[in-house]
Scaffold this motif. Sequence first.
Motif, PDB file in Angstrom:
ATOM      1  N   LEU A 245     -41.326   3.749 105.910  1.00 19.10           N
ATOM      2  CA  LEU A 245     -43.063   4.803 106.597  1.00 19.10           C
ATOM      3  C   LEU A 245     -44.618   5.459 106.038  1.00 19.10           C
TER       4      LEU A 245
ATOM      5  N   GLU B 197     -47.394   2.953 105.113  1.00 15.92           N
ATOM      6  CA  GLU B 197     -48.776   3.412 105.806  1.00 15.92           C
ATOM      7  C   GLU B 197     -49.097   4.846 105.804  1.00 15.92           C
ATOM      8  N   ALA B 198     -48.777   5.690 104.949  1.00 18.01           N
ATOM      9  CA  ALA B 198     -49.270   6.599 104.600  1.00 18.01           C
ATOM     10  C   ALA B 198     -50.429   6.838 103.578  1.00 18.01           C
TER      11      ALA B 198
ATOM     12  N   ARG C 129     -49.416  13.358 101.575  1.00 16.08           N
ATOM     13  CA  ARG C 129     -50.126  12.502 103.293  1.00 16.08           C
ATOM     14  C   ARG C 129     -48.323  12.193 103.538  1.00 16.08           C
TER      15      ARG C 129
ATOM     16  N   THR D 115     -45.530  13.216 103.072  1.00 15.63           N
ATOM     17  CA  THR D 115     -44.792  14.028 103.223  1.00 15.63           C
ATOM     18  C   THR D 115     -44.378  14.257 104.932  1.00 15.63           C
ATOM     19  N   THR D 116     -46.038  13.803 105.237  1.00 15.71           N
ATOM     20  CA  THR D 116     -46.398  13.736 107.155  1.00 15.71           C
ATOM     21  C   THR D 116     -45.084  13.162 107.667  1.00 15.71           C
ATOM     22  N   VAL D 117     -45.351  11.904 106.995  1.00 21.67           N
ATOM     23  CA  VAL D 117     -44.727  11.015 107.937  1.00 21.67           C
ATOM     24  C   VAL D 117     -43.496  10.825 108.050  1.00 21.67           C
ATOM     25  N   CYS D 118     -42.752  11.215 106.761  1.00 23.76           N
ATOM     26  CA  CYS D 118     -41.639  10.635 106.460  1.00 23.76           C
ATOM     27  C   CYS D 118     -40.499  11.484 107.649  1.00 23.76           C
ATOM     28  N   PRO D 119     -39.781  10.494 108.118  1.00 23.46           N
ATOM     29  CA  PRO D 119     -39.020  11.370 109.209  1.00 23.46           C
ATOM     30  C   PRO D 119     -37.274  11.825 108.881  1.00 23.46           C
ATOM     31  N   MET D 120     -37.426  11.547 108.071  1.00 25.01           N
ATOM     32  CA  MET D 120     -36.140  13.040 107.039  1.00 25.01           C
ATOM     33  C   MET D 120     -36.713  13.871 106.399  1.00 25.01           C
ATOM     34  N   GLY D 121     -38.595  14.287 106.140  1.00 29.77           N
ATOM     35  CA  GLY D 121     -39.235  15.430 105.975  1.00 29.77           C
ATOM     36  C   GLY D 121     -39.281  15.784 104.305  1.00 29.77           C
TER      37      GLY D 121
END
Lengths: 429, 227
Positions: free
Chosen positions: A45, A48-49, A115, A117-123
């Motif tokens: 993911l 795409e960020a 950016r 960092t804000t999409v990563c589902p694991m944070g």
Amino acid sequence: MNSPVFDRQGDEGDAERVDAAMRSFATDFGVTAALHMESCVRCGLCAEACQFYVTTRDPKYTPVLKLDPFRRAYLREASAFAPLVRALGLVKKPTIGDLQQWQELIYDSCNMCGRCTTVCPMGIDIAELVRNARHGMFKAGLIPERLALMDRTARQWGSPATPAEDLPDILAEAAQEHGVEIPCDLPAADLLFTAAPAELGDNTRALAAAARILHRAGLRWTMHQGGYDASNIGFNNGDVELQERLTRALVDTAVKIGAKTVLLPECGHAYGAARWEAARWYGAALPVRVVHMTEFLDELITSGRIRVSKVGATATFHDPCQIVRRGGLEAAARRVLAALGFELIELKDHGVTGFCCGGGGGVVSNQRAAPLRHKVFELKKQQVEATGAEHFVTSCGQCLITLEMGAKHVQWDRHPESLLELVADHLAD
Amino acid sequence: MDLLDVARGPALVFALTVFTLGTLWRLVTVLRLPRMTDLSAPREGAPSDLNAAWTGIWRGLWPRRAFGAAAMGSTINGYVFHFGLALIFLGYAPHIEFIRRITGIGWPALPDSVMYIASGFTIISLLLALWFRLSDPVLRTISNVDDWISWTVVFLPVFTGMAVMSGPSEAILARDDVLFRGPLAVHLLSLELLLIWFPFGKLMHAVWFGFSRAATGIRFSHRGVRI
């Protein structure tokens, strides 16, 4: 496929360079970095960020892939099964070739904008891990030469722009040119004002703008040869010794003159380095308050210490990554714009998810990255044009330079404007 | 002693031992690394670390709209097989009986029809995840051996489990003897393979995700960023 682009500093052999990088990587694996190294599920993911992937569609720019040698170092040196990994050769030690190839991925095509960092589902804070990785690359003498040159200059002068002894003359000339007094080296002041490199060279307008506002607010302030450049090139390059030295110069100078506040210029990385990291290098909570120009303007206007006249036009705002996404000043900039009477038309991607200008993380100074940077600029240009706003405003000098260079490259007739200069130009009695 | 006896006996003990000790070792090794205290002054109004950690954990549950349909699709598919796996493992009557025999703890089962639907969705969702990984240029580039092993050891128990569903669960549980000992042994061994792999690969994200998101939540809430 193009051959990798890389520079080398120093005369060390390949083995010494790899060892230096590996030693540095190993010291950077604290608990948070390790948690983030462990948590990736390779969902992709983050691609795409990333503005470099979005504008090129080249998978090599996937943020998590930019961490690969760092990941391998982690698995071999610090992970739970590191001895097993090394003994069985399960993960290959990064080679000099890997590191050289890697240079482009973490210096030319990463703005450390976060950016991803804000999409990563694991944070996972990928931007922070890239910064950790840069520490090792610096130790190995494997950073872009343009950044290395600035680093050497800053080590010698305390700034990549100018030596300290030239500061009084620069300020005197700027004062004369812009018709405003810029105090230098006062023995005592309440506020220490600092600059970004460009403001000590081509763009003294920003210094003059800040000076007009500081005088209007009736503050006792000064600039000082002891600590004047807040940009902290060490923060971007991965030179932790320089980062610490430049940080200490600011804080120690403020303490020496009795200042309670260090005012940072419109510079994103200065904010990251001085506001959020300085205490780490200082070794204790800072004895001074560190304030970015954006929040300072917001405070002055909100408290009524300065008043501004209304511009009465539409504007859009480019959110500088280190100030907004990684700094928390999203609302402050918008309050200042509102005070100036702007009708704000937001970019399609704004605030925490706004795209970087493409120049962050030292990419603006890295000439060889210009073609890639221009592709990223196209993305911003399209979003700005879609708003139809009359003014295009931002609050970071490095973003301004990047956007100006992009505009010049494509002969775009729009020019980004500085929030600071807008306030200075609309000071009301 | 046939294969099922091995799967129910020494192989299960071995797998549970590797799973437990391996997971604990990996967890402890990371959590005892040096902790960097953030000495910078927090943003005025910043929440407590506990609140910030929860914010980070919740924030990671769903991607922002700005990241588009691809992020949504990937997230939804992930939820389908995660929930599917949980439903199958914790809701199917023979699984509950299996857990009750080992731990003494049991709970009411979900109807078989729910299990059939959950199994179907889970298998389709796992196959979709595999297809994404094989066909998407980004996923293909970033994938490594861990991804292929992890996918396989998750898929096998679901797939072999479908093969041993020999009628209603009430009937299965009412029998004194196992009807298909070989297939059941294979099913159990596939689960044991998953348990053994768990501490070594990315399946550990089931443990890490909370810590990782919490750390980021704390870092950014401290700065006043609504990450």
